[in-house]
Structures are given as structure tokens and as C-alpha cells.
Design a protein around this motif. Sequence first.
Motif, PDB file in Angstrom:
ATOM      1  N   ALA A 116       0.481   3.199   6.856  1.00 53.27           N
ATOM      2  CA  ALA A 116       0.437   4.386   6.008  1.00 53.27           C
ATOM      3  C   ALA A 116       1.186   5.557   6.640  1.00 53.27           C
ATOM      4  O   ALA A 116       1.820   6.349   5.932  1.00 53.27           O
ATOM      5  N   ASP A 167       0.810  -1.211   0.000  1.00 53.19           N
ATOM      6  CA  ASP A 167       0.000   0.000   0.000  1.00 53.19           C
ATOM      7  C   ASP A 167       0.849   1.269   0.000  1.00 53.19           C
ATOM      8  O   ASP A 167       0.393   2.318   0.459  1.00 53.19           O
ATOM      9  N   ARG A 168       2.060   1.191  -0.497  1.00 47.82           N
ATOM     10  CA  ARG A 168       2.890   2.399  -0.507  1.00 47.82           C
ATOM     11  C   ARG A 168       2.213   3.475  -1.357  1.00 47.82           C
ATOM     12  O   ARG A 168       1.624   3.183  -2.403  1.00 47.82           O
ATOM     13  N   PRO A 169       2.288   4.708  -0.913  1.00 47.85           N
ATOM     14  CA  PRO A 169       1.592   5.781  -1.635  1.00 47.85           C
ATOM     15  C   PRO A 169       2.225   6.058  -2.994  1.00 47.85           C
ATOM     16  O   PRO A 169       3.362   5.653  -3.273  1.00 47.85           O
ATOM     17  N   ASN A 190       4.044   7.435   4.610  1.00 51.24           N
ATOM     18  CA  ASN A 190       3.853   8.844   4.273  1.00 51.24           C
ATOM     19  C   ASN A 190       4.972   9.728   4.807  1.00 51.24           C
ATOM     20  O   ASN A 190       5.193  10.836   4.303  1.00 51.24           O
TER      21      ASN A 190
END
Length: 571
Positions: A448, A363-365, A452
Motif C-alpha cells: 500500500a 489492492d490498488r487504491p 499510495n
Amino acid sequence: MPVSHALEDVTFPPTLEDGRGALARGDSDQAVELFYAITQNKPADWESRYWLYSALVAAGHETLARQILIDACNLHAVALIRAVGMDMERFRSDSAYCGSVGRQLYIANQMGAATLALSKALDFDNLAPDVLINYGLAMQHQGRMAEAIDVFTLAVERFPGPAIHGFLIYALFHGPDRLKQVSDEARRWAALYAPPHTFGTKTIANSSAANRRLRIGYVGPSFSRNQVAQFLIPVLESHDPASVEVFLYCADPSVEIGLPEACTVRAIGAMPDTEVVEQIRADGIDVLVDVWGHTAGSRLSVFGHRPAPVQVAWINFVQTTGLSSMDYVLHADSMDAPGTADYFVEKIWRMGDIMAPYRPAPDRPDPAPTPALRNGYVTFGSFNNPAKISEQTVIAWAEILRTRPTNRLLFKYRYYVDPVLQRTTQARFSAYGVSPEQLQFQGHSTGADYLNAFSEIDLALDPSPCTGGTTTCDALANGVPVLTLEGDDFFSRIGLPALVPCGLTELIAKDWDDYVRRALDLTADASRLDGLRQRVRPAFDASPYRDEAGFTRNLESIFREMHARAIVEAH
């Protein structure tokens, strides 16, 4: 405190601003006198002592500075302990109470205050090993490595055992003459706790049939719940079931997450070494791999019994294990440095561009522009353990920040929630002309929030000689360029196999002067820095780190070649 000259144009009593002004002008002698005068007027004031430390270092009085810093930390710690409502009367006289307070503070990552509390809990006529070890670890987590080494040395003398001895081996790698110290201490550990062939006389004669499935066993406290997971799980999932059969030996399989079903998992946490050896031999393991080394939870002593014909050290501990029964340690090609073999009992097997694949968080941005474009200043970043921030690293990073006073450096690690560690770090940098306001701190985060955090930094700075590992891959996978120093030995070169396979060689400095120059050059223009950032993540994703199957085929080939050699040597 000696006075070098009369203080002119200073109002009395002097203020911190007076001292800071003198230090900023480069008049460290006058700064020492001013800050010393403040400490005499305010005996319980820790802030003036932090500044006195900075001034003393700047003036070349390192020995006295260290004692002043300890005084500052202790005064600061007392205030913090009082602020959280501890019973100060009991704290002064009740060692058991101090031990309880120290454990609570340690769990809360308040390492400065924990150090003071645990020191008062030490009863040298009746030492408790857990208090002594936590005391050493609390120092280590602040980067007070010389003191931590002294504590662990005492612990080994008073409470000899493999686990406690492992704490000393790890700490020594952050001290002087580290390669020799670690190599010698690892050999001593092996002689004490893992002498070769200590159990049974069974000769291992695994089949030498060329095409049979090779049986590979991995040993570690956990495979999915620590820092090796992002490197090891891709290999476990990519192993070819037609070519190899995989066994995992860990403490408690019931708490493991996402281990491949094709792997046979054994619980060994409660088993003595002799039973673990019997199990490994019963499984017919051809190649036994330790993935943990001399860190907490290790089962290295099992390898002294030689339960498998080939025994290999890999991933988490790239130094020597000290065990003569360990055949190989796996290194990347670019880690090679003159004299490396002298510090290893094992043979070093150079396995190519990388030591292990790396799987980024799913789920890396999405990639983000370099934050300097919106901030108007550059934010450097270090997400490394405070134990790795050596004095030479501080000196170099301070020169970068001093040259551009508007720039910032973000420290992020679980222990940076501690006000004592924060203020100590600021004081270390202030000794070399950096304003405390240029340093920022964040504690631990996950998911997250952690990912982030990479969008907040423009350039990650790798410490030396103890470099980043997982944090370097995390940064590159999230598009952050990482500046590293090539270093003089195998361990200080761990940044090279992170950057070379990605084609990011402009981020490798030859020496500290080059490191500072590159940091300033790379960040001189925000648009150009953003161009570099746009290259980083695609380069990492196209590198061998993301070729999980290709790496695993190479690893299997290496293991098969090692096993074939062992069969030949056995005959």
C-alpha cells in the motif's frame, strides 16, 4: 583554478549564498571563483564542492567538474562512515575491514559511502571478484555509468565468466554508442559462453502434427518474485491447456508463489547446463523462451546447446542476446525504428500493440484527484532506477523545473535513501538552474505504501534514452499520466507501447523541445490536468494490457507459427 575577472561586491571569505546568487544570475564564471575560494578555506567541506561542480558544468568545464564531484562524494562519504561509528584508523589501512564496511553499506543502500569503502578494499595484486563487482554496482546504482563500465570491463578481463560479463552488457546500454556496444558485447558473450550446438548431436524432430498440444518452456531465475511477475503470471494462468503444455525452468520452485498448477515446474538452479539441456530435451519442448536475458541469474548459455527447435527471447531483455541459436526476440509494433535489425542476431517478431499483459496490484487504491489541486504546485515524479537518469534527461527536466520554480520533482527508488546520491542529484540539476529545494527523495516501499506514492505526483516523467518499463505500467494503472519521448531507437521507444494502446498519444513527445513544451502545457492548469488524470486509469484498464486471455491466445498463435516454420525449415 583560473580566475576570469575580479570579484566585486563580494565579502571575504565568500559564502555559499554568494556563490548561489552568482549561479542564479547566470554568472557561472563568478560562481566558480566563489565556490573555489570556499573549498580552499574549507578543505574538508563537501557542500562547497557539490556547488563548485554545478558551477563548473554551467561554465562548460565538464571534465574538471566530474573530478570535483568525485571529491565531493568522497568527502561526504567519509563523514557518513564516521557518523555510523566505523573505526577510521582501520578504515585508513585495513583493506579487509574496508571490504566488510563496504558490504554493510551496500546492503543498506548507502551507495556513495559503499563506493568509497569498496574502492579502499581493492587490492590489485590480489583482486577479489565479489569486491570488484560490488564496487561497479555501487557506482551503477548512483548513475555513475562511465565509471561502472570501466570497472566491469576490468572485471571481465580479470575474471572471465558469463555472469560477470553480463554486468558489463547491462552497463553498456547506459553508455555512448550503446546499441553497437551492447550488440558487439552480446555477440562476444555468446561466442565465449554459448557457442551453438556445444553439447551432443541429437537432432530434434518434435512431431509436426498440426493439432497436437504445443510444449512451451519458460526459463528464468524466478517467475513470481521479480519484476516480470505482473507480466508473466497472467500469461501462465491464461494458457489454454487444450492447446499448450507449459513447463517452467527456474532456480528454486520451493520459493515460488502462485504458479499455476497446470504448469510443470523444474528446479535447475543447481544443475549444470548439460543436465538442464537433457531435461528440456526429455520434456520434448517445442518452443523455449528466455524471460531474463543478460541479467543476474540468467541461464542463457543453455540456449547455445539448442535444446528446443524454436528459441525465443522475451520480456525482461529486449536487446539482442547475441546468440545465433536464439531464433526470435519479441517486440511491440510501435518499438520499430530504422536500422533496428542491424543490432540483432535474432529475427524480430513484432507481436502487436503490446509485449505482454500487465496485472495491477489487487489492492490498488481508488483513483484520487491530481495532487496539484490541494498543493497549489505541480509535483513531477520519477520512480526509475538512477542509472537511467541521463544528462540529457537532467537538462530537459531542469528546464521544466526552472520555468516554474514552485514546482517539485519527486525521485523514488531504493537507492535514494543515500544522502550522497541525493546531494549529487541536486548538484546535477543545480548546474542547469534548479534549486535543490525543488527535488524530493523517497526510498523503496512495497504494498500500500508504494501504491499510495502515486497519489503524490501529478505527472510522471519518463527518462530517455533508457526509459521506464514496469514503473510506467505501475503509474498508468494507478491513474498517473506518464510523459515519454519517442526516441530514435527501439529501446528508447518502450514508452510508446505503454501509451499508444491506451489512446494517450498526447503524452508522447517527438523531441526534447516538444517534451518540455508538453510537460509545461499539460501542467499549466490543475483542473485540466485532473481531467487528464481521470482518463488515465480507465484507459489503461480498457486497453490490451488487461486482456490477458486475448494476449495469450495471440502469443500461442505466434509460437505455433514459429514452430511450424521450424518444421518446414528442418525438412
